[in-house]
Design an enzyme around this catalytic site. Structure first.
Site, PDB file in Angstrom:
ATOM      1  N   ARG A  79      -0.934   8.450   8.825  1.00 50.23           N
ATOM      2  CA  ARG A  79      -0.413   7.241   8.167  1.00 50.23           C
ATOM      3  C   ARG A  79      -0.194   7.448   6.669  1.00 50.23           C
ATOM      4  O   ARG A  79       0.662   6.808   6.069  1.00 50.23           O
ATOM      5  CB  ARG A  79      -1.377   6.062   8.423  1.00 50.23           C
ATOM      6  CG  ARG A  79      -0.856   4.697   7.959  1.00 50.23           C
ATOM      7  CD  ARG A  79      -1.718   3.581   8.528  1.00 50.23           C
ATOM      8  NE  ARG A  79      -1.254   2.242   8.191  1.00 50.23           N
ATOM      9  CZ  ARG A  79      -1.790   1.459   7.261  1.00 50.23           C
ATOM     10  NH1 ARG A  79      -2.841   1.893   6.565  1.00 50.23           N
ATOM     11  NH2 ARG A  79      -1.310   0.261   7.026  1.00 50.23           N
ATOM     12  N   ILE A 121       3.671  -1.913   4.811  1.00 45.78           N
ATOM     13  CA  ILE A 121       3.390  -1.191   6.054  1.00 45.78           C
ATOM     14  C   ILE A 121       2.369  -2.071   6.787  1.00 45.78           C
ATOM     15  O   ILE A 121       1.415  -2.569   6.188  1.00 45.78           O
ATOM     16  CB  ILE A 121       2.839   0.228   5.782  1.00 45.78           C
ATOM     17  CG1 ILE A 121       2.563   0.985   7.091  1.00 45.78           C
ATOM     18  CG2 ILE A 121       1.590   0.216   4.920  1.00 45.78           C
ATOM     19  CD1 ILE A 121       2.218   2.470   6.881  1.00 45.78           C
ATOM     20  N   SER A 122       2.598  -2.289   8.088  1.00 49.38           N
ATOM     21  CA  SER A 122       1.734  -3.208   8.832  1.00 49.38           C
ATOM     22  C   SER A 122       0.309  -2.678   8.935  1.00 49.38           C
ATOM     23  O   SER A 122       0.061  -1.469   8.887  1.00 49.38           O
ATOM     24  CB  SER A 122       2.284  -3.445  10.234  1.00 49.38           C
ATOM     25  OG  SER A 122       3.616  -3.889  10.180  1.00 49.38           O
ATOM     26  N   GLN A 123      -0.612  -3.606   9.116  1.00 45.79           N
ATOM     27  CA  GLN A 123      -2.037  -3.285   9.301  1.00 45.79           C
ATOM     28  C   GLN A 123      -2.197  -2.488  10.606  1.00 45.79           C
ATOM     29  O   GLN A 123      -1.602  -2.846  11.623  1.00 45.79           O
ATOM     30  CB  GLN A 123      -2.750  -4.627   9.398  1.00 45.79           C
ATOM     31  CG  GLN A 123      -4.220  -4.583   9.562  1.00 45.79           C
ATOM     32  CD  GLN A 123      -4.757  -5.956   9.974  1.00 45.79           C
ATOM     33  OE1 GLN A 123      -4.016  -6.927  10.014  1.00 45.79           O
ATOM     34  NE2 GLN A 123      -6.023  -5.998  10.281  1.00 45.79           N
TER      35      GLN A 123
END
Ligand code: SAH
Length: 221
Positions: A43, A69-71
């Site tokens: 990530r 950026i999504s969790q």
């Protein structure tokens, strides 16, 4: 060792990824394929360097252009809900950093992803190429209308929130296909699952979520 081990990535990020996987397990993520990917997709390469030390925290982070950026928990939850198999074709609306794209591409046969902010597309593309993911097609455009030329899709995942479910996306599902979308306004959104059946669509409402809004039109910057 990560199946996506890239040059210069040491055991530190592997250990922090393992911790993240353990945490997601505790929070109820149980799809082993999804957990394996959270444990192996780097990530930190999807985040600007200024934030990369926080890459394996379970939080969303800025990626520029007012987007995030999504969790990881949300990425895992949505991927688990989509429940795709390796022979299926999937559309993602809102490529953003490309992290969710990488996770999904590893679960399906072919992944299509649309992003409305032009500058984000080549950046996501470079990261996906670095991971040697070759079953991905990215497009700069407004994902409100899906990707009609490539439809229908077995799964569609929307990573930004529209006020209502876009009809075009429902229409681009195969019978048996599934759409995962956060629906609502800035203050109040819920995650919805739409299944296409022989006779129509069924809707399931899941938990409250918080996404950036799905915005109509494109942005060239
Ligand atoms: N899954 C991505 C989420 C990024 S945030 C990640 O983890 O990095 C949501 C993204 O949706 C943003 O990049 C935003 O620009 C994009 N977006 C918003 N409205 C859109 C639209 N109509 N069509 C395509 N992308 C859109």
């Amino acid at each position: 060792m990560s199946e996506f081990d890239l040059q210069g990535i040491g055991m530190t990020s592997q250990r922090t990824r393992d911790r993240l996987v353990a945490r997601l397990r505790e929070q109820g993520i149980e799809d082993e394929a999804v957990l394996r990917l959270i444990g192996s997709v780097p990530r930190h390469i999807f985040i600007d360097e200024a934030w990369s030390h926080r890459a394996y925290e379970d939080s969303s982070l800025p990626i520029g252009h007012g987007q995030t950026i999504s969790q990881p928990f949300i990425v895992a939850l949505m991927s688990q809900l989509l429940n795709v198999s390796p022979r299926e074709r999937v559309l993602e609306v809102g490529t953003g950093s490309g992290y969710q794209t990488a996770v999904l591409a590893s679960l399906c046969q072919r992944l299509y992803s649309v992003e409305r902010i032009e500058a984000l597309v080549p950046r996501a593309k470079k990261r996906l190429e670095a991971m040697k993911l070759r079953n991905v097609a990215l497009r700069y455009g407004d994902g409100y209308g899906g990707w009609p030329e490539k439809a229908p899709f077995d799964g569609i995942l929307v990573t930004a929130a529209p006020p209502e479910i876009p009809a075009a996306l429902q229409e681009q599902l195969t019978v048996g296909g599934r759409l995962i979308v956060p629906v609502g306004t800035d203050q109040s959104q819920s995650l919805k699952v739409i299944d296409r059946t022989e006779t129509g669509f069924t809707e399931t409402i899941l938990e409250r979520v918080h996404f950036v809004p799905l915005v109509a039109g494109t942005e060239r910057r």
